[in-house]
Design a protein around this motif. Structure first.
Motif, PDB file in Angstrom:
ATOM      1  N   GLY A   1       0.780  -1.229   0.000  1.00  7.86           N
ATOM      2  CA  GLY A   1       0.000   0.000   0.000  1.00  7.86           C
ATOM      3  C   GLY A   1       0.809   1.274   0.000  1.00  7.86           C
ATOM      4  N   TRP A   2       2.031   1.235  -0.514  1.00  7.96           N
ATOM      5  CA  TRP A   2       2.890   2.413  -0.474  1.00  7.96           C
ATOM      6  C   TRP A   2       2.524   3.463  -1.518  1.00  7.96           C
ATOM      7  CZ3 TRP A   2       8.283  -0.367  -0.026  1.00  7.96           C
ATOM      8  CH2 TRP A   2       8.388  -0.925   1.252  1.00  7.96           C
ATOM      9  N   HIS A   3       1.731   3.066  -2.518  1.00  7.71           N
ATOM     10  CA  HIS A   3       1.421   3.995  -3.605  1.00  7.71           C
ATOM     11  C   HIS A   3       0.090   4.713  -3.384  1.00  7.71           C
ATOM     12  CE1 HIS A   3       4.777   2.448  -6.021  1.00  7.71           C
ATOM     13  NE2 HIS A   3       4.463   1.286  -5.484  1.00  7.71           N
ATOM     14  N   THR A   4      -0.931   3.972  -2.990  1.00  3.35           N
ATOM     15  CA  THR A   4      -2.263   4.555  -2.834  1.00  3.35           C
ATOM     16  C   THR A   4      -2.771   4.491  -1.403  1.00  3.35           C
ATOM     17  OG1 THR A   4      -3.467   2.489  -3.236  1.00  3.35           O
ATOM     18  CG2 THR A   4      -2.793   3.772  -5.174  1.00  3.35           C
ATOM     19  N   GLY A   5      -2.099   3.727  -0.548  1.00  3.46           N
ATOM     20  CA  GLY A   5      -2.582   3.517   0.808  1.00  3.46           C
ATOM     21  C   GLY A   5      -3.563   2.372   0.933  1.00  3.46           C
ATOM     22  N   ARG A   6      -3.919   1.746  -0.188  1.00  7.21           N
ATOM     23  CA  ARG A   6      -4.820   0.588  -0.176  1.00  7.21           C
ATOM     24  C   ARG A   6      -3.966  -0.671  -0.294  1.00  7.21           C
ATOM     25  NH1 ARG A   6      -7.749  -2.643  -3.801  1.00  7.21           N
ATOM     26  NH2 ARG A   6      -9.779  -3.291  -2.970  1.00  7.21           N
ATOM     27  N   ASP A   7      -3.798  -1.390   0.802  1.00  6.64           N
ATOM     28  CA  ASP A   7      -2.849  -2.500   0.815  1.00  6.64           C
ATOM     29  C   ASP A   7      -3.554  -3.850   0.781  1.00  6.64           C
ATOM     30  OD1 ASP A   7      -3.145  -3.745   3.624  1.00  6.64           O
ATOM     31  OD2 ASP A   7      -2.929  -1.605   4.068  1.00  6.64           O
TER      32      ASP A   7
END
Length: 276
Positions: free
Chosen positions: A133-139
């Motif tokens: 989830g480092w790009h959008t926060g959705r992991d």
């Protein structure tokens, strides 16, 4: 007194035959103690042949849910794939589209495929770090830790991104996701090894200066917690793009890890080069 272990691992055995040959040479020469296999990338060649080609090293798995031209093991995980039936090439697209159910089933299938070769999987990593989830926060960390906890497999995870001297990718977002990962590791009883990628700018800048590298690593090791620390190495392959960061520095980093200066620094800090 031993404080912990430093584990040099050649990562990414699977999709590219030239890289596979480079990793196999490192393993046969005893220069790495671990190798990770991208299970979907090995097909259509037999997975058992890939494992047999890597003698005398620990075999880990690079769980792969993103990557150009790589198809999932399962045929019914539509949220993980694009129109071509392959995984999304980049992690940000995976984060936007994937659901946890599909992710859990595909992760479990990859673990089962490798363990079905009759080996004990030494550890897991994540190809492209694409589940965190480092790009959008959705992991997709809940299915990841659930599957690893059930299988009893440790995870090489970049926890040092919490350290203030590490230039992480997305600042507060990454730090929040790392904190969440620590909580999930505890919830699912997953043992972590600190993932120390060979991509820090100072690693590349030092290049082949063994004494300077040993001095820099001595400062790092003094701050490391006790336990396992995992150094990912991408073997250079002529004509193959190495990507951003320090991917092109794998051989130089490995040379420095094998130097007498580093051996002395590691011993003074209480660490040994070993395997999981």
């Amino acid at each position: 007194m031993s404080r912990g272990r430093i584990i040099p691992c050649a990562v990414g055995f699977g999709p590219n035959p030239a890289r596979n040959a480079a990793i196999q040479r490192l393993a046969q020469a005893g220069r790495v103690t671990e190798v990770t296999i991208i299970v979907p990338g090995v097909r259509p060649g037999p997975l058992e042949d890939a494992v047999r080609a890597l003698p005398d090293v620990g075999i880990g798995i690079a769980l792969c849910l993103s990557g150009k031209g790589i198809r999932p093991l399962l045929g019914d995980v539509p949220s993980l794939t694009g129109a071509d039936g392959c995984f999304y090439p980049l992690a940000d697209a995976l984060e936007r589209h994937a659901n946890e159910g599909d992710a859990l089933r595909e992760i479990t299938a990859q673990l089962d495929a490798l363990s079905g070769c009759g080996i004990s999987i030494s550890h897991a990593g994540v190809h492209h770090q694409s589940l965190y989830g480092w790009h959008t926060g959705r992991d997709l960390m809940a299915p990841l830790f659930q599957a690893l906890g059930k299988a009893g497999i440790p995870l090489a995870y970049p926890a040092r991104r919490l350290q203030p001297d590490y230039a992480d990718m997305n600042g507060a977002l990454v730090r929040a996701q790392v904190t969440r990962a620590m909580a999930l590791a505890g919830q699912y009883s997953v043992r972590l090894a600190d993932y120390v990628h060979s991509d820090a700018p100072e690693d590349a800048a030092i290049s082949t200066d063994h004494a300077a590298y040993a001095a820099m690593m001595a400062k790092r090791m003094a701050c490391w917690p006790d336990g396992a620390h995992y150094i990912a190495l991408h073997p250079e392959v002529p004509g193959l793009s190495q990507g951003a960061g320090g991917f092109a520095w794998g051989a130089a980093i490995l040379d420095m890890l094998e130097s007498g200066a580093f051996a002395r620094a590691a011993a003074d800090a209480g660490f040994e080069l070993t395997r999981f």
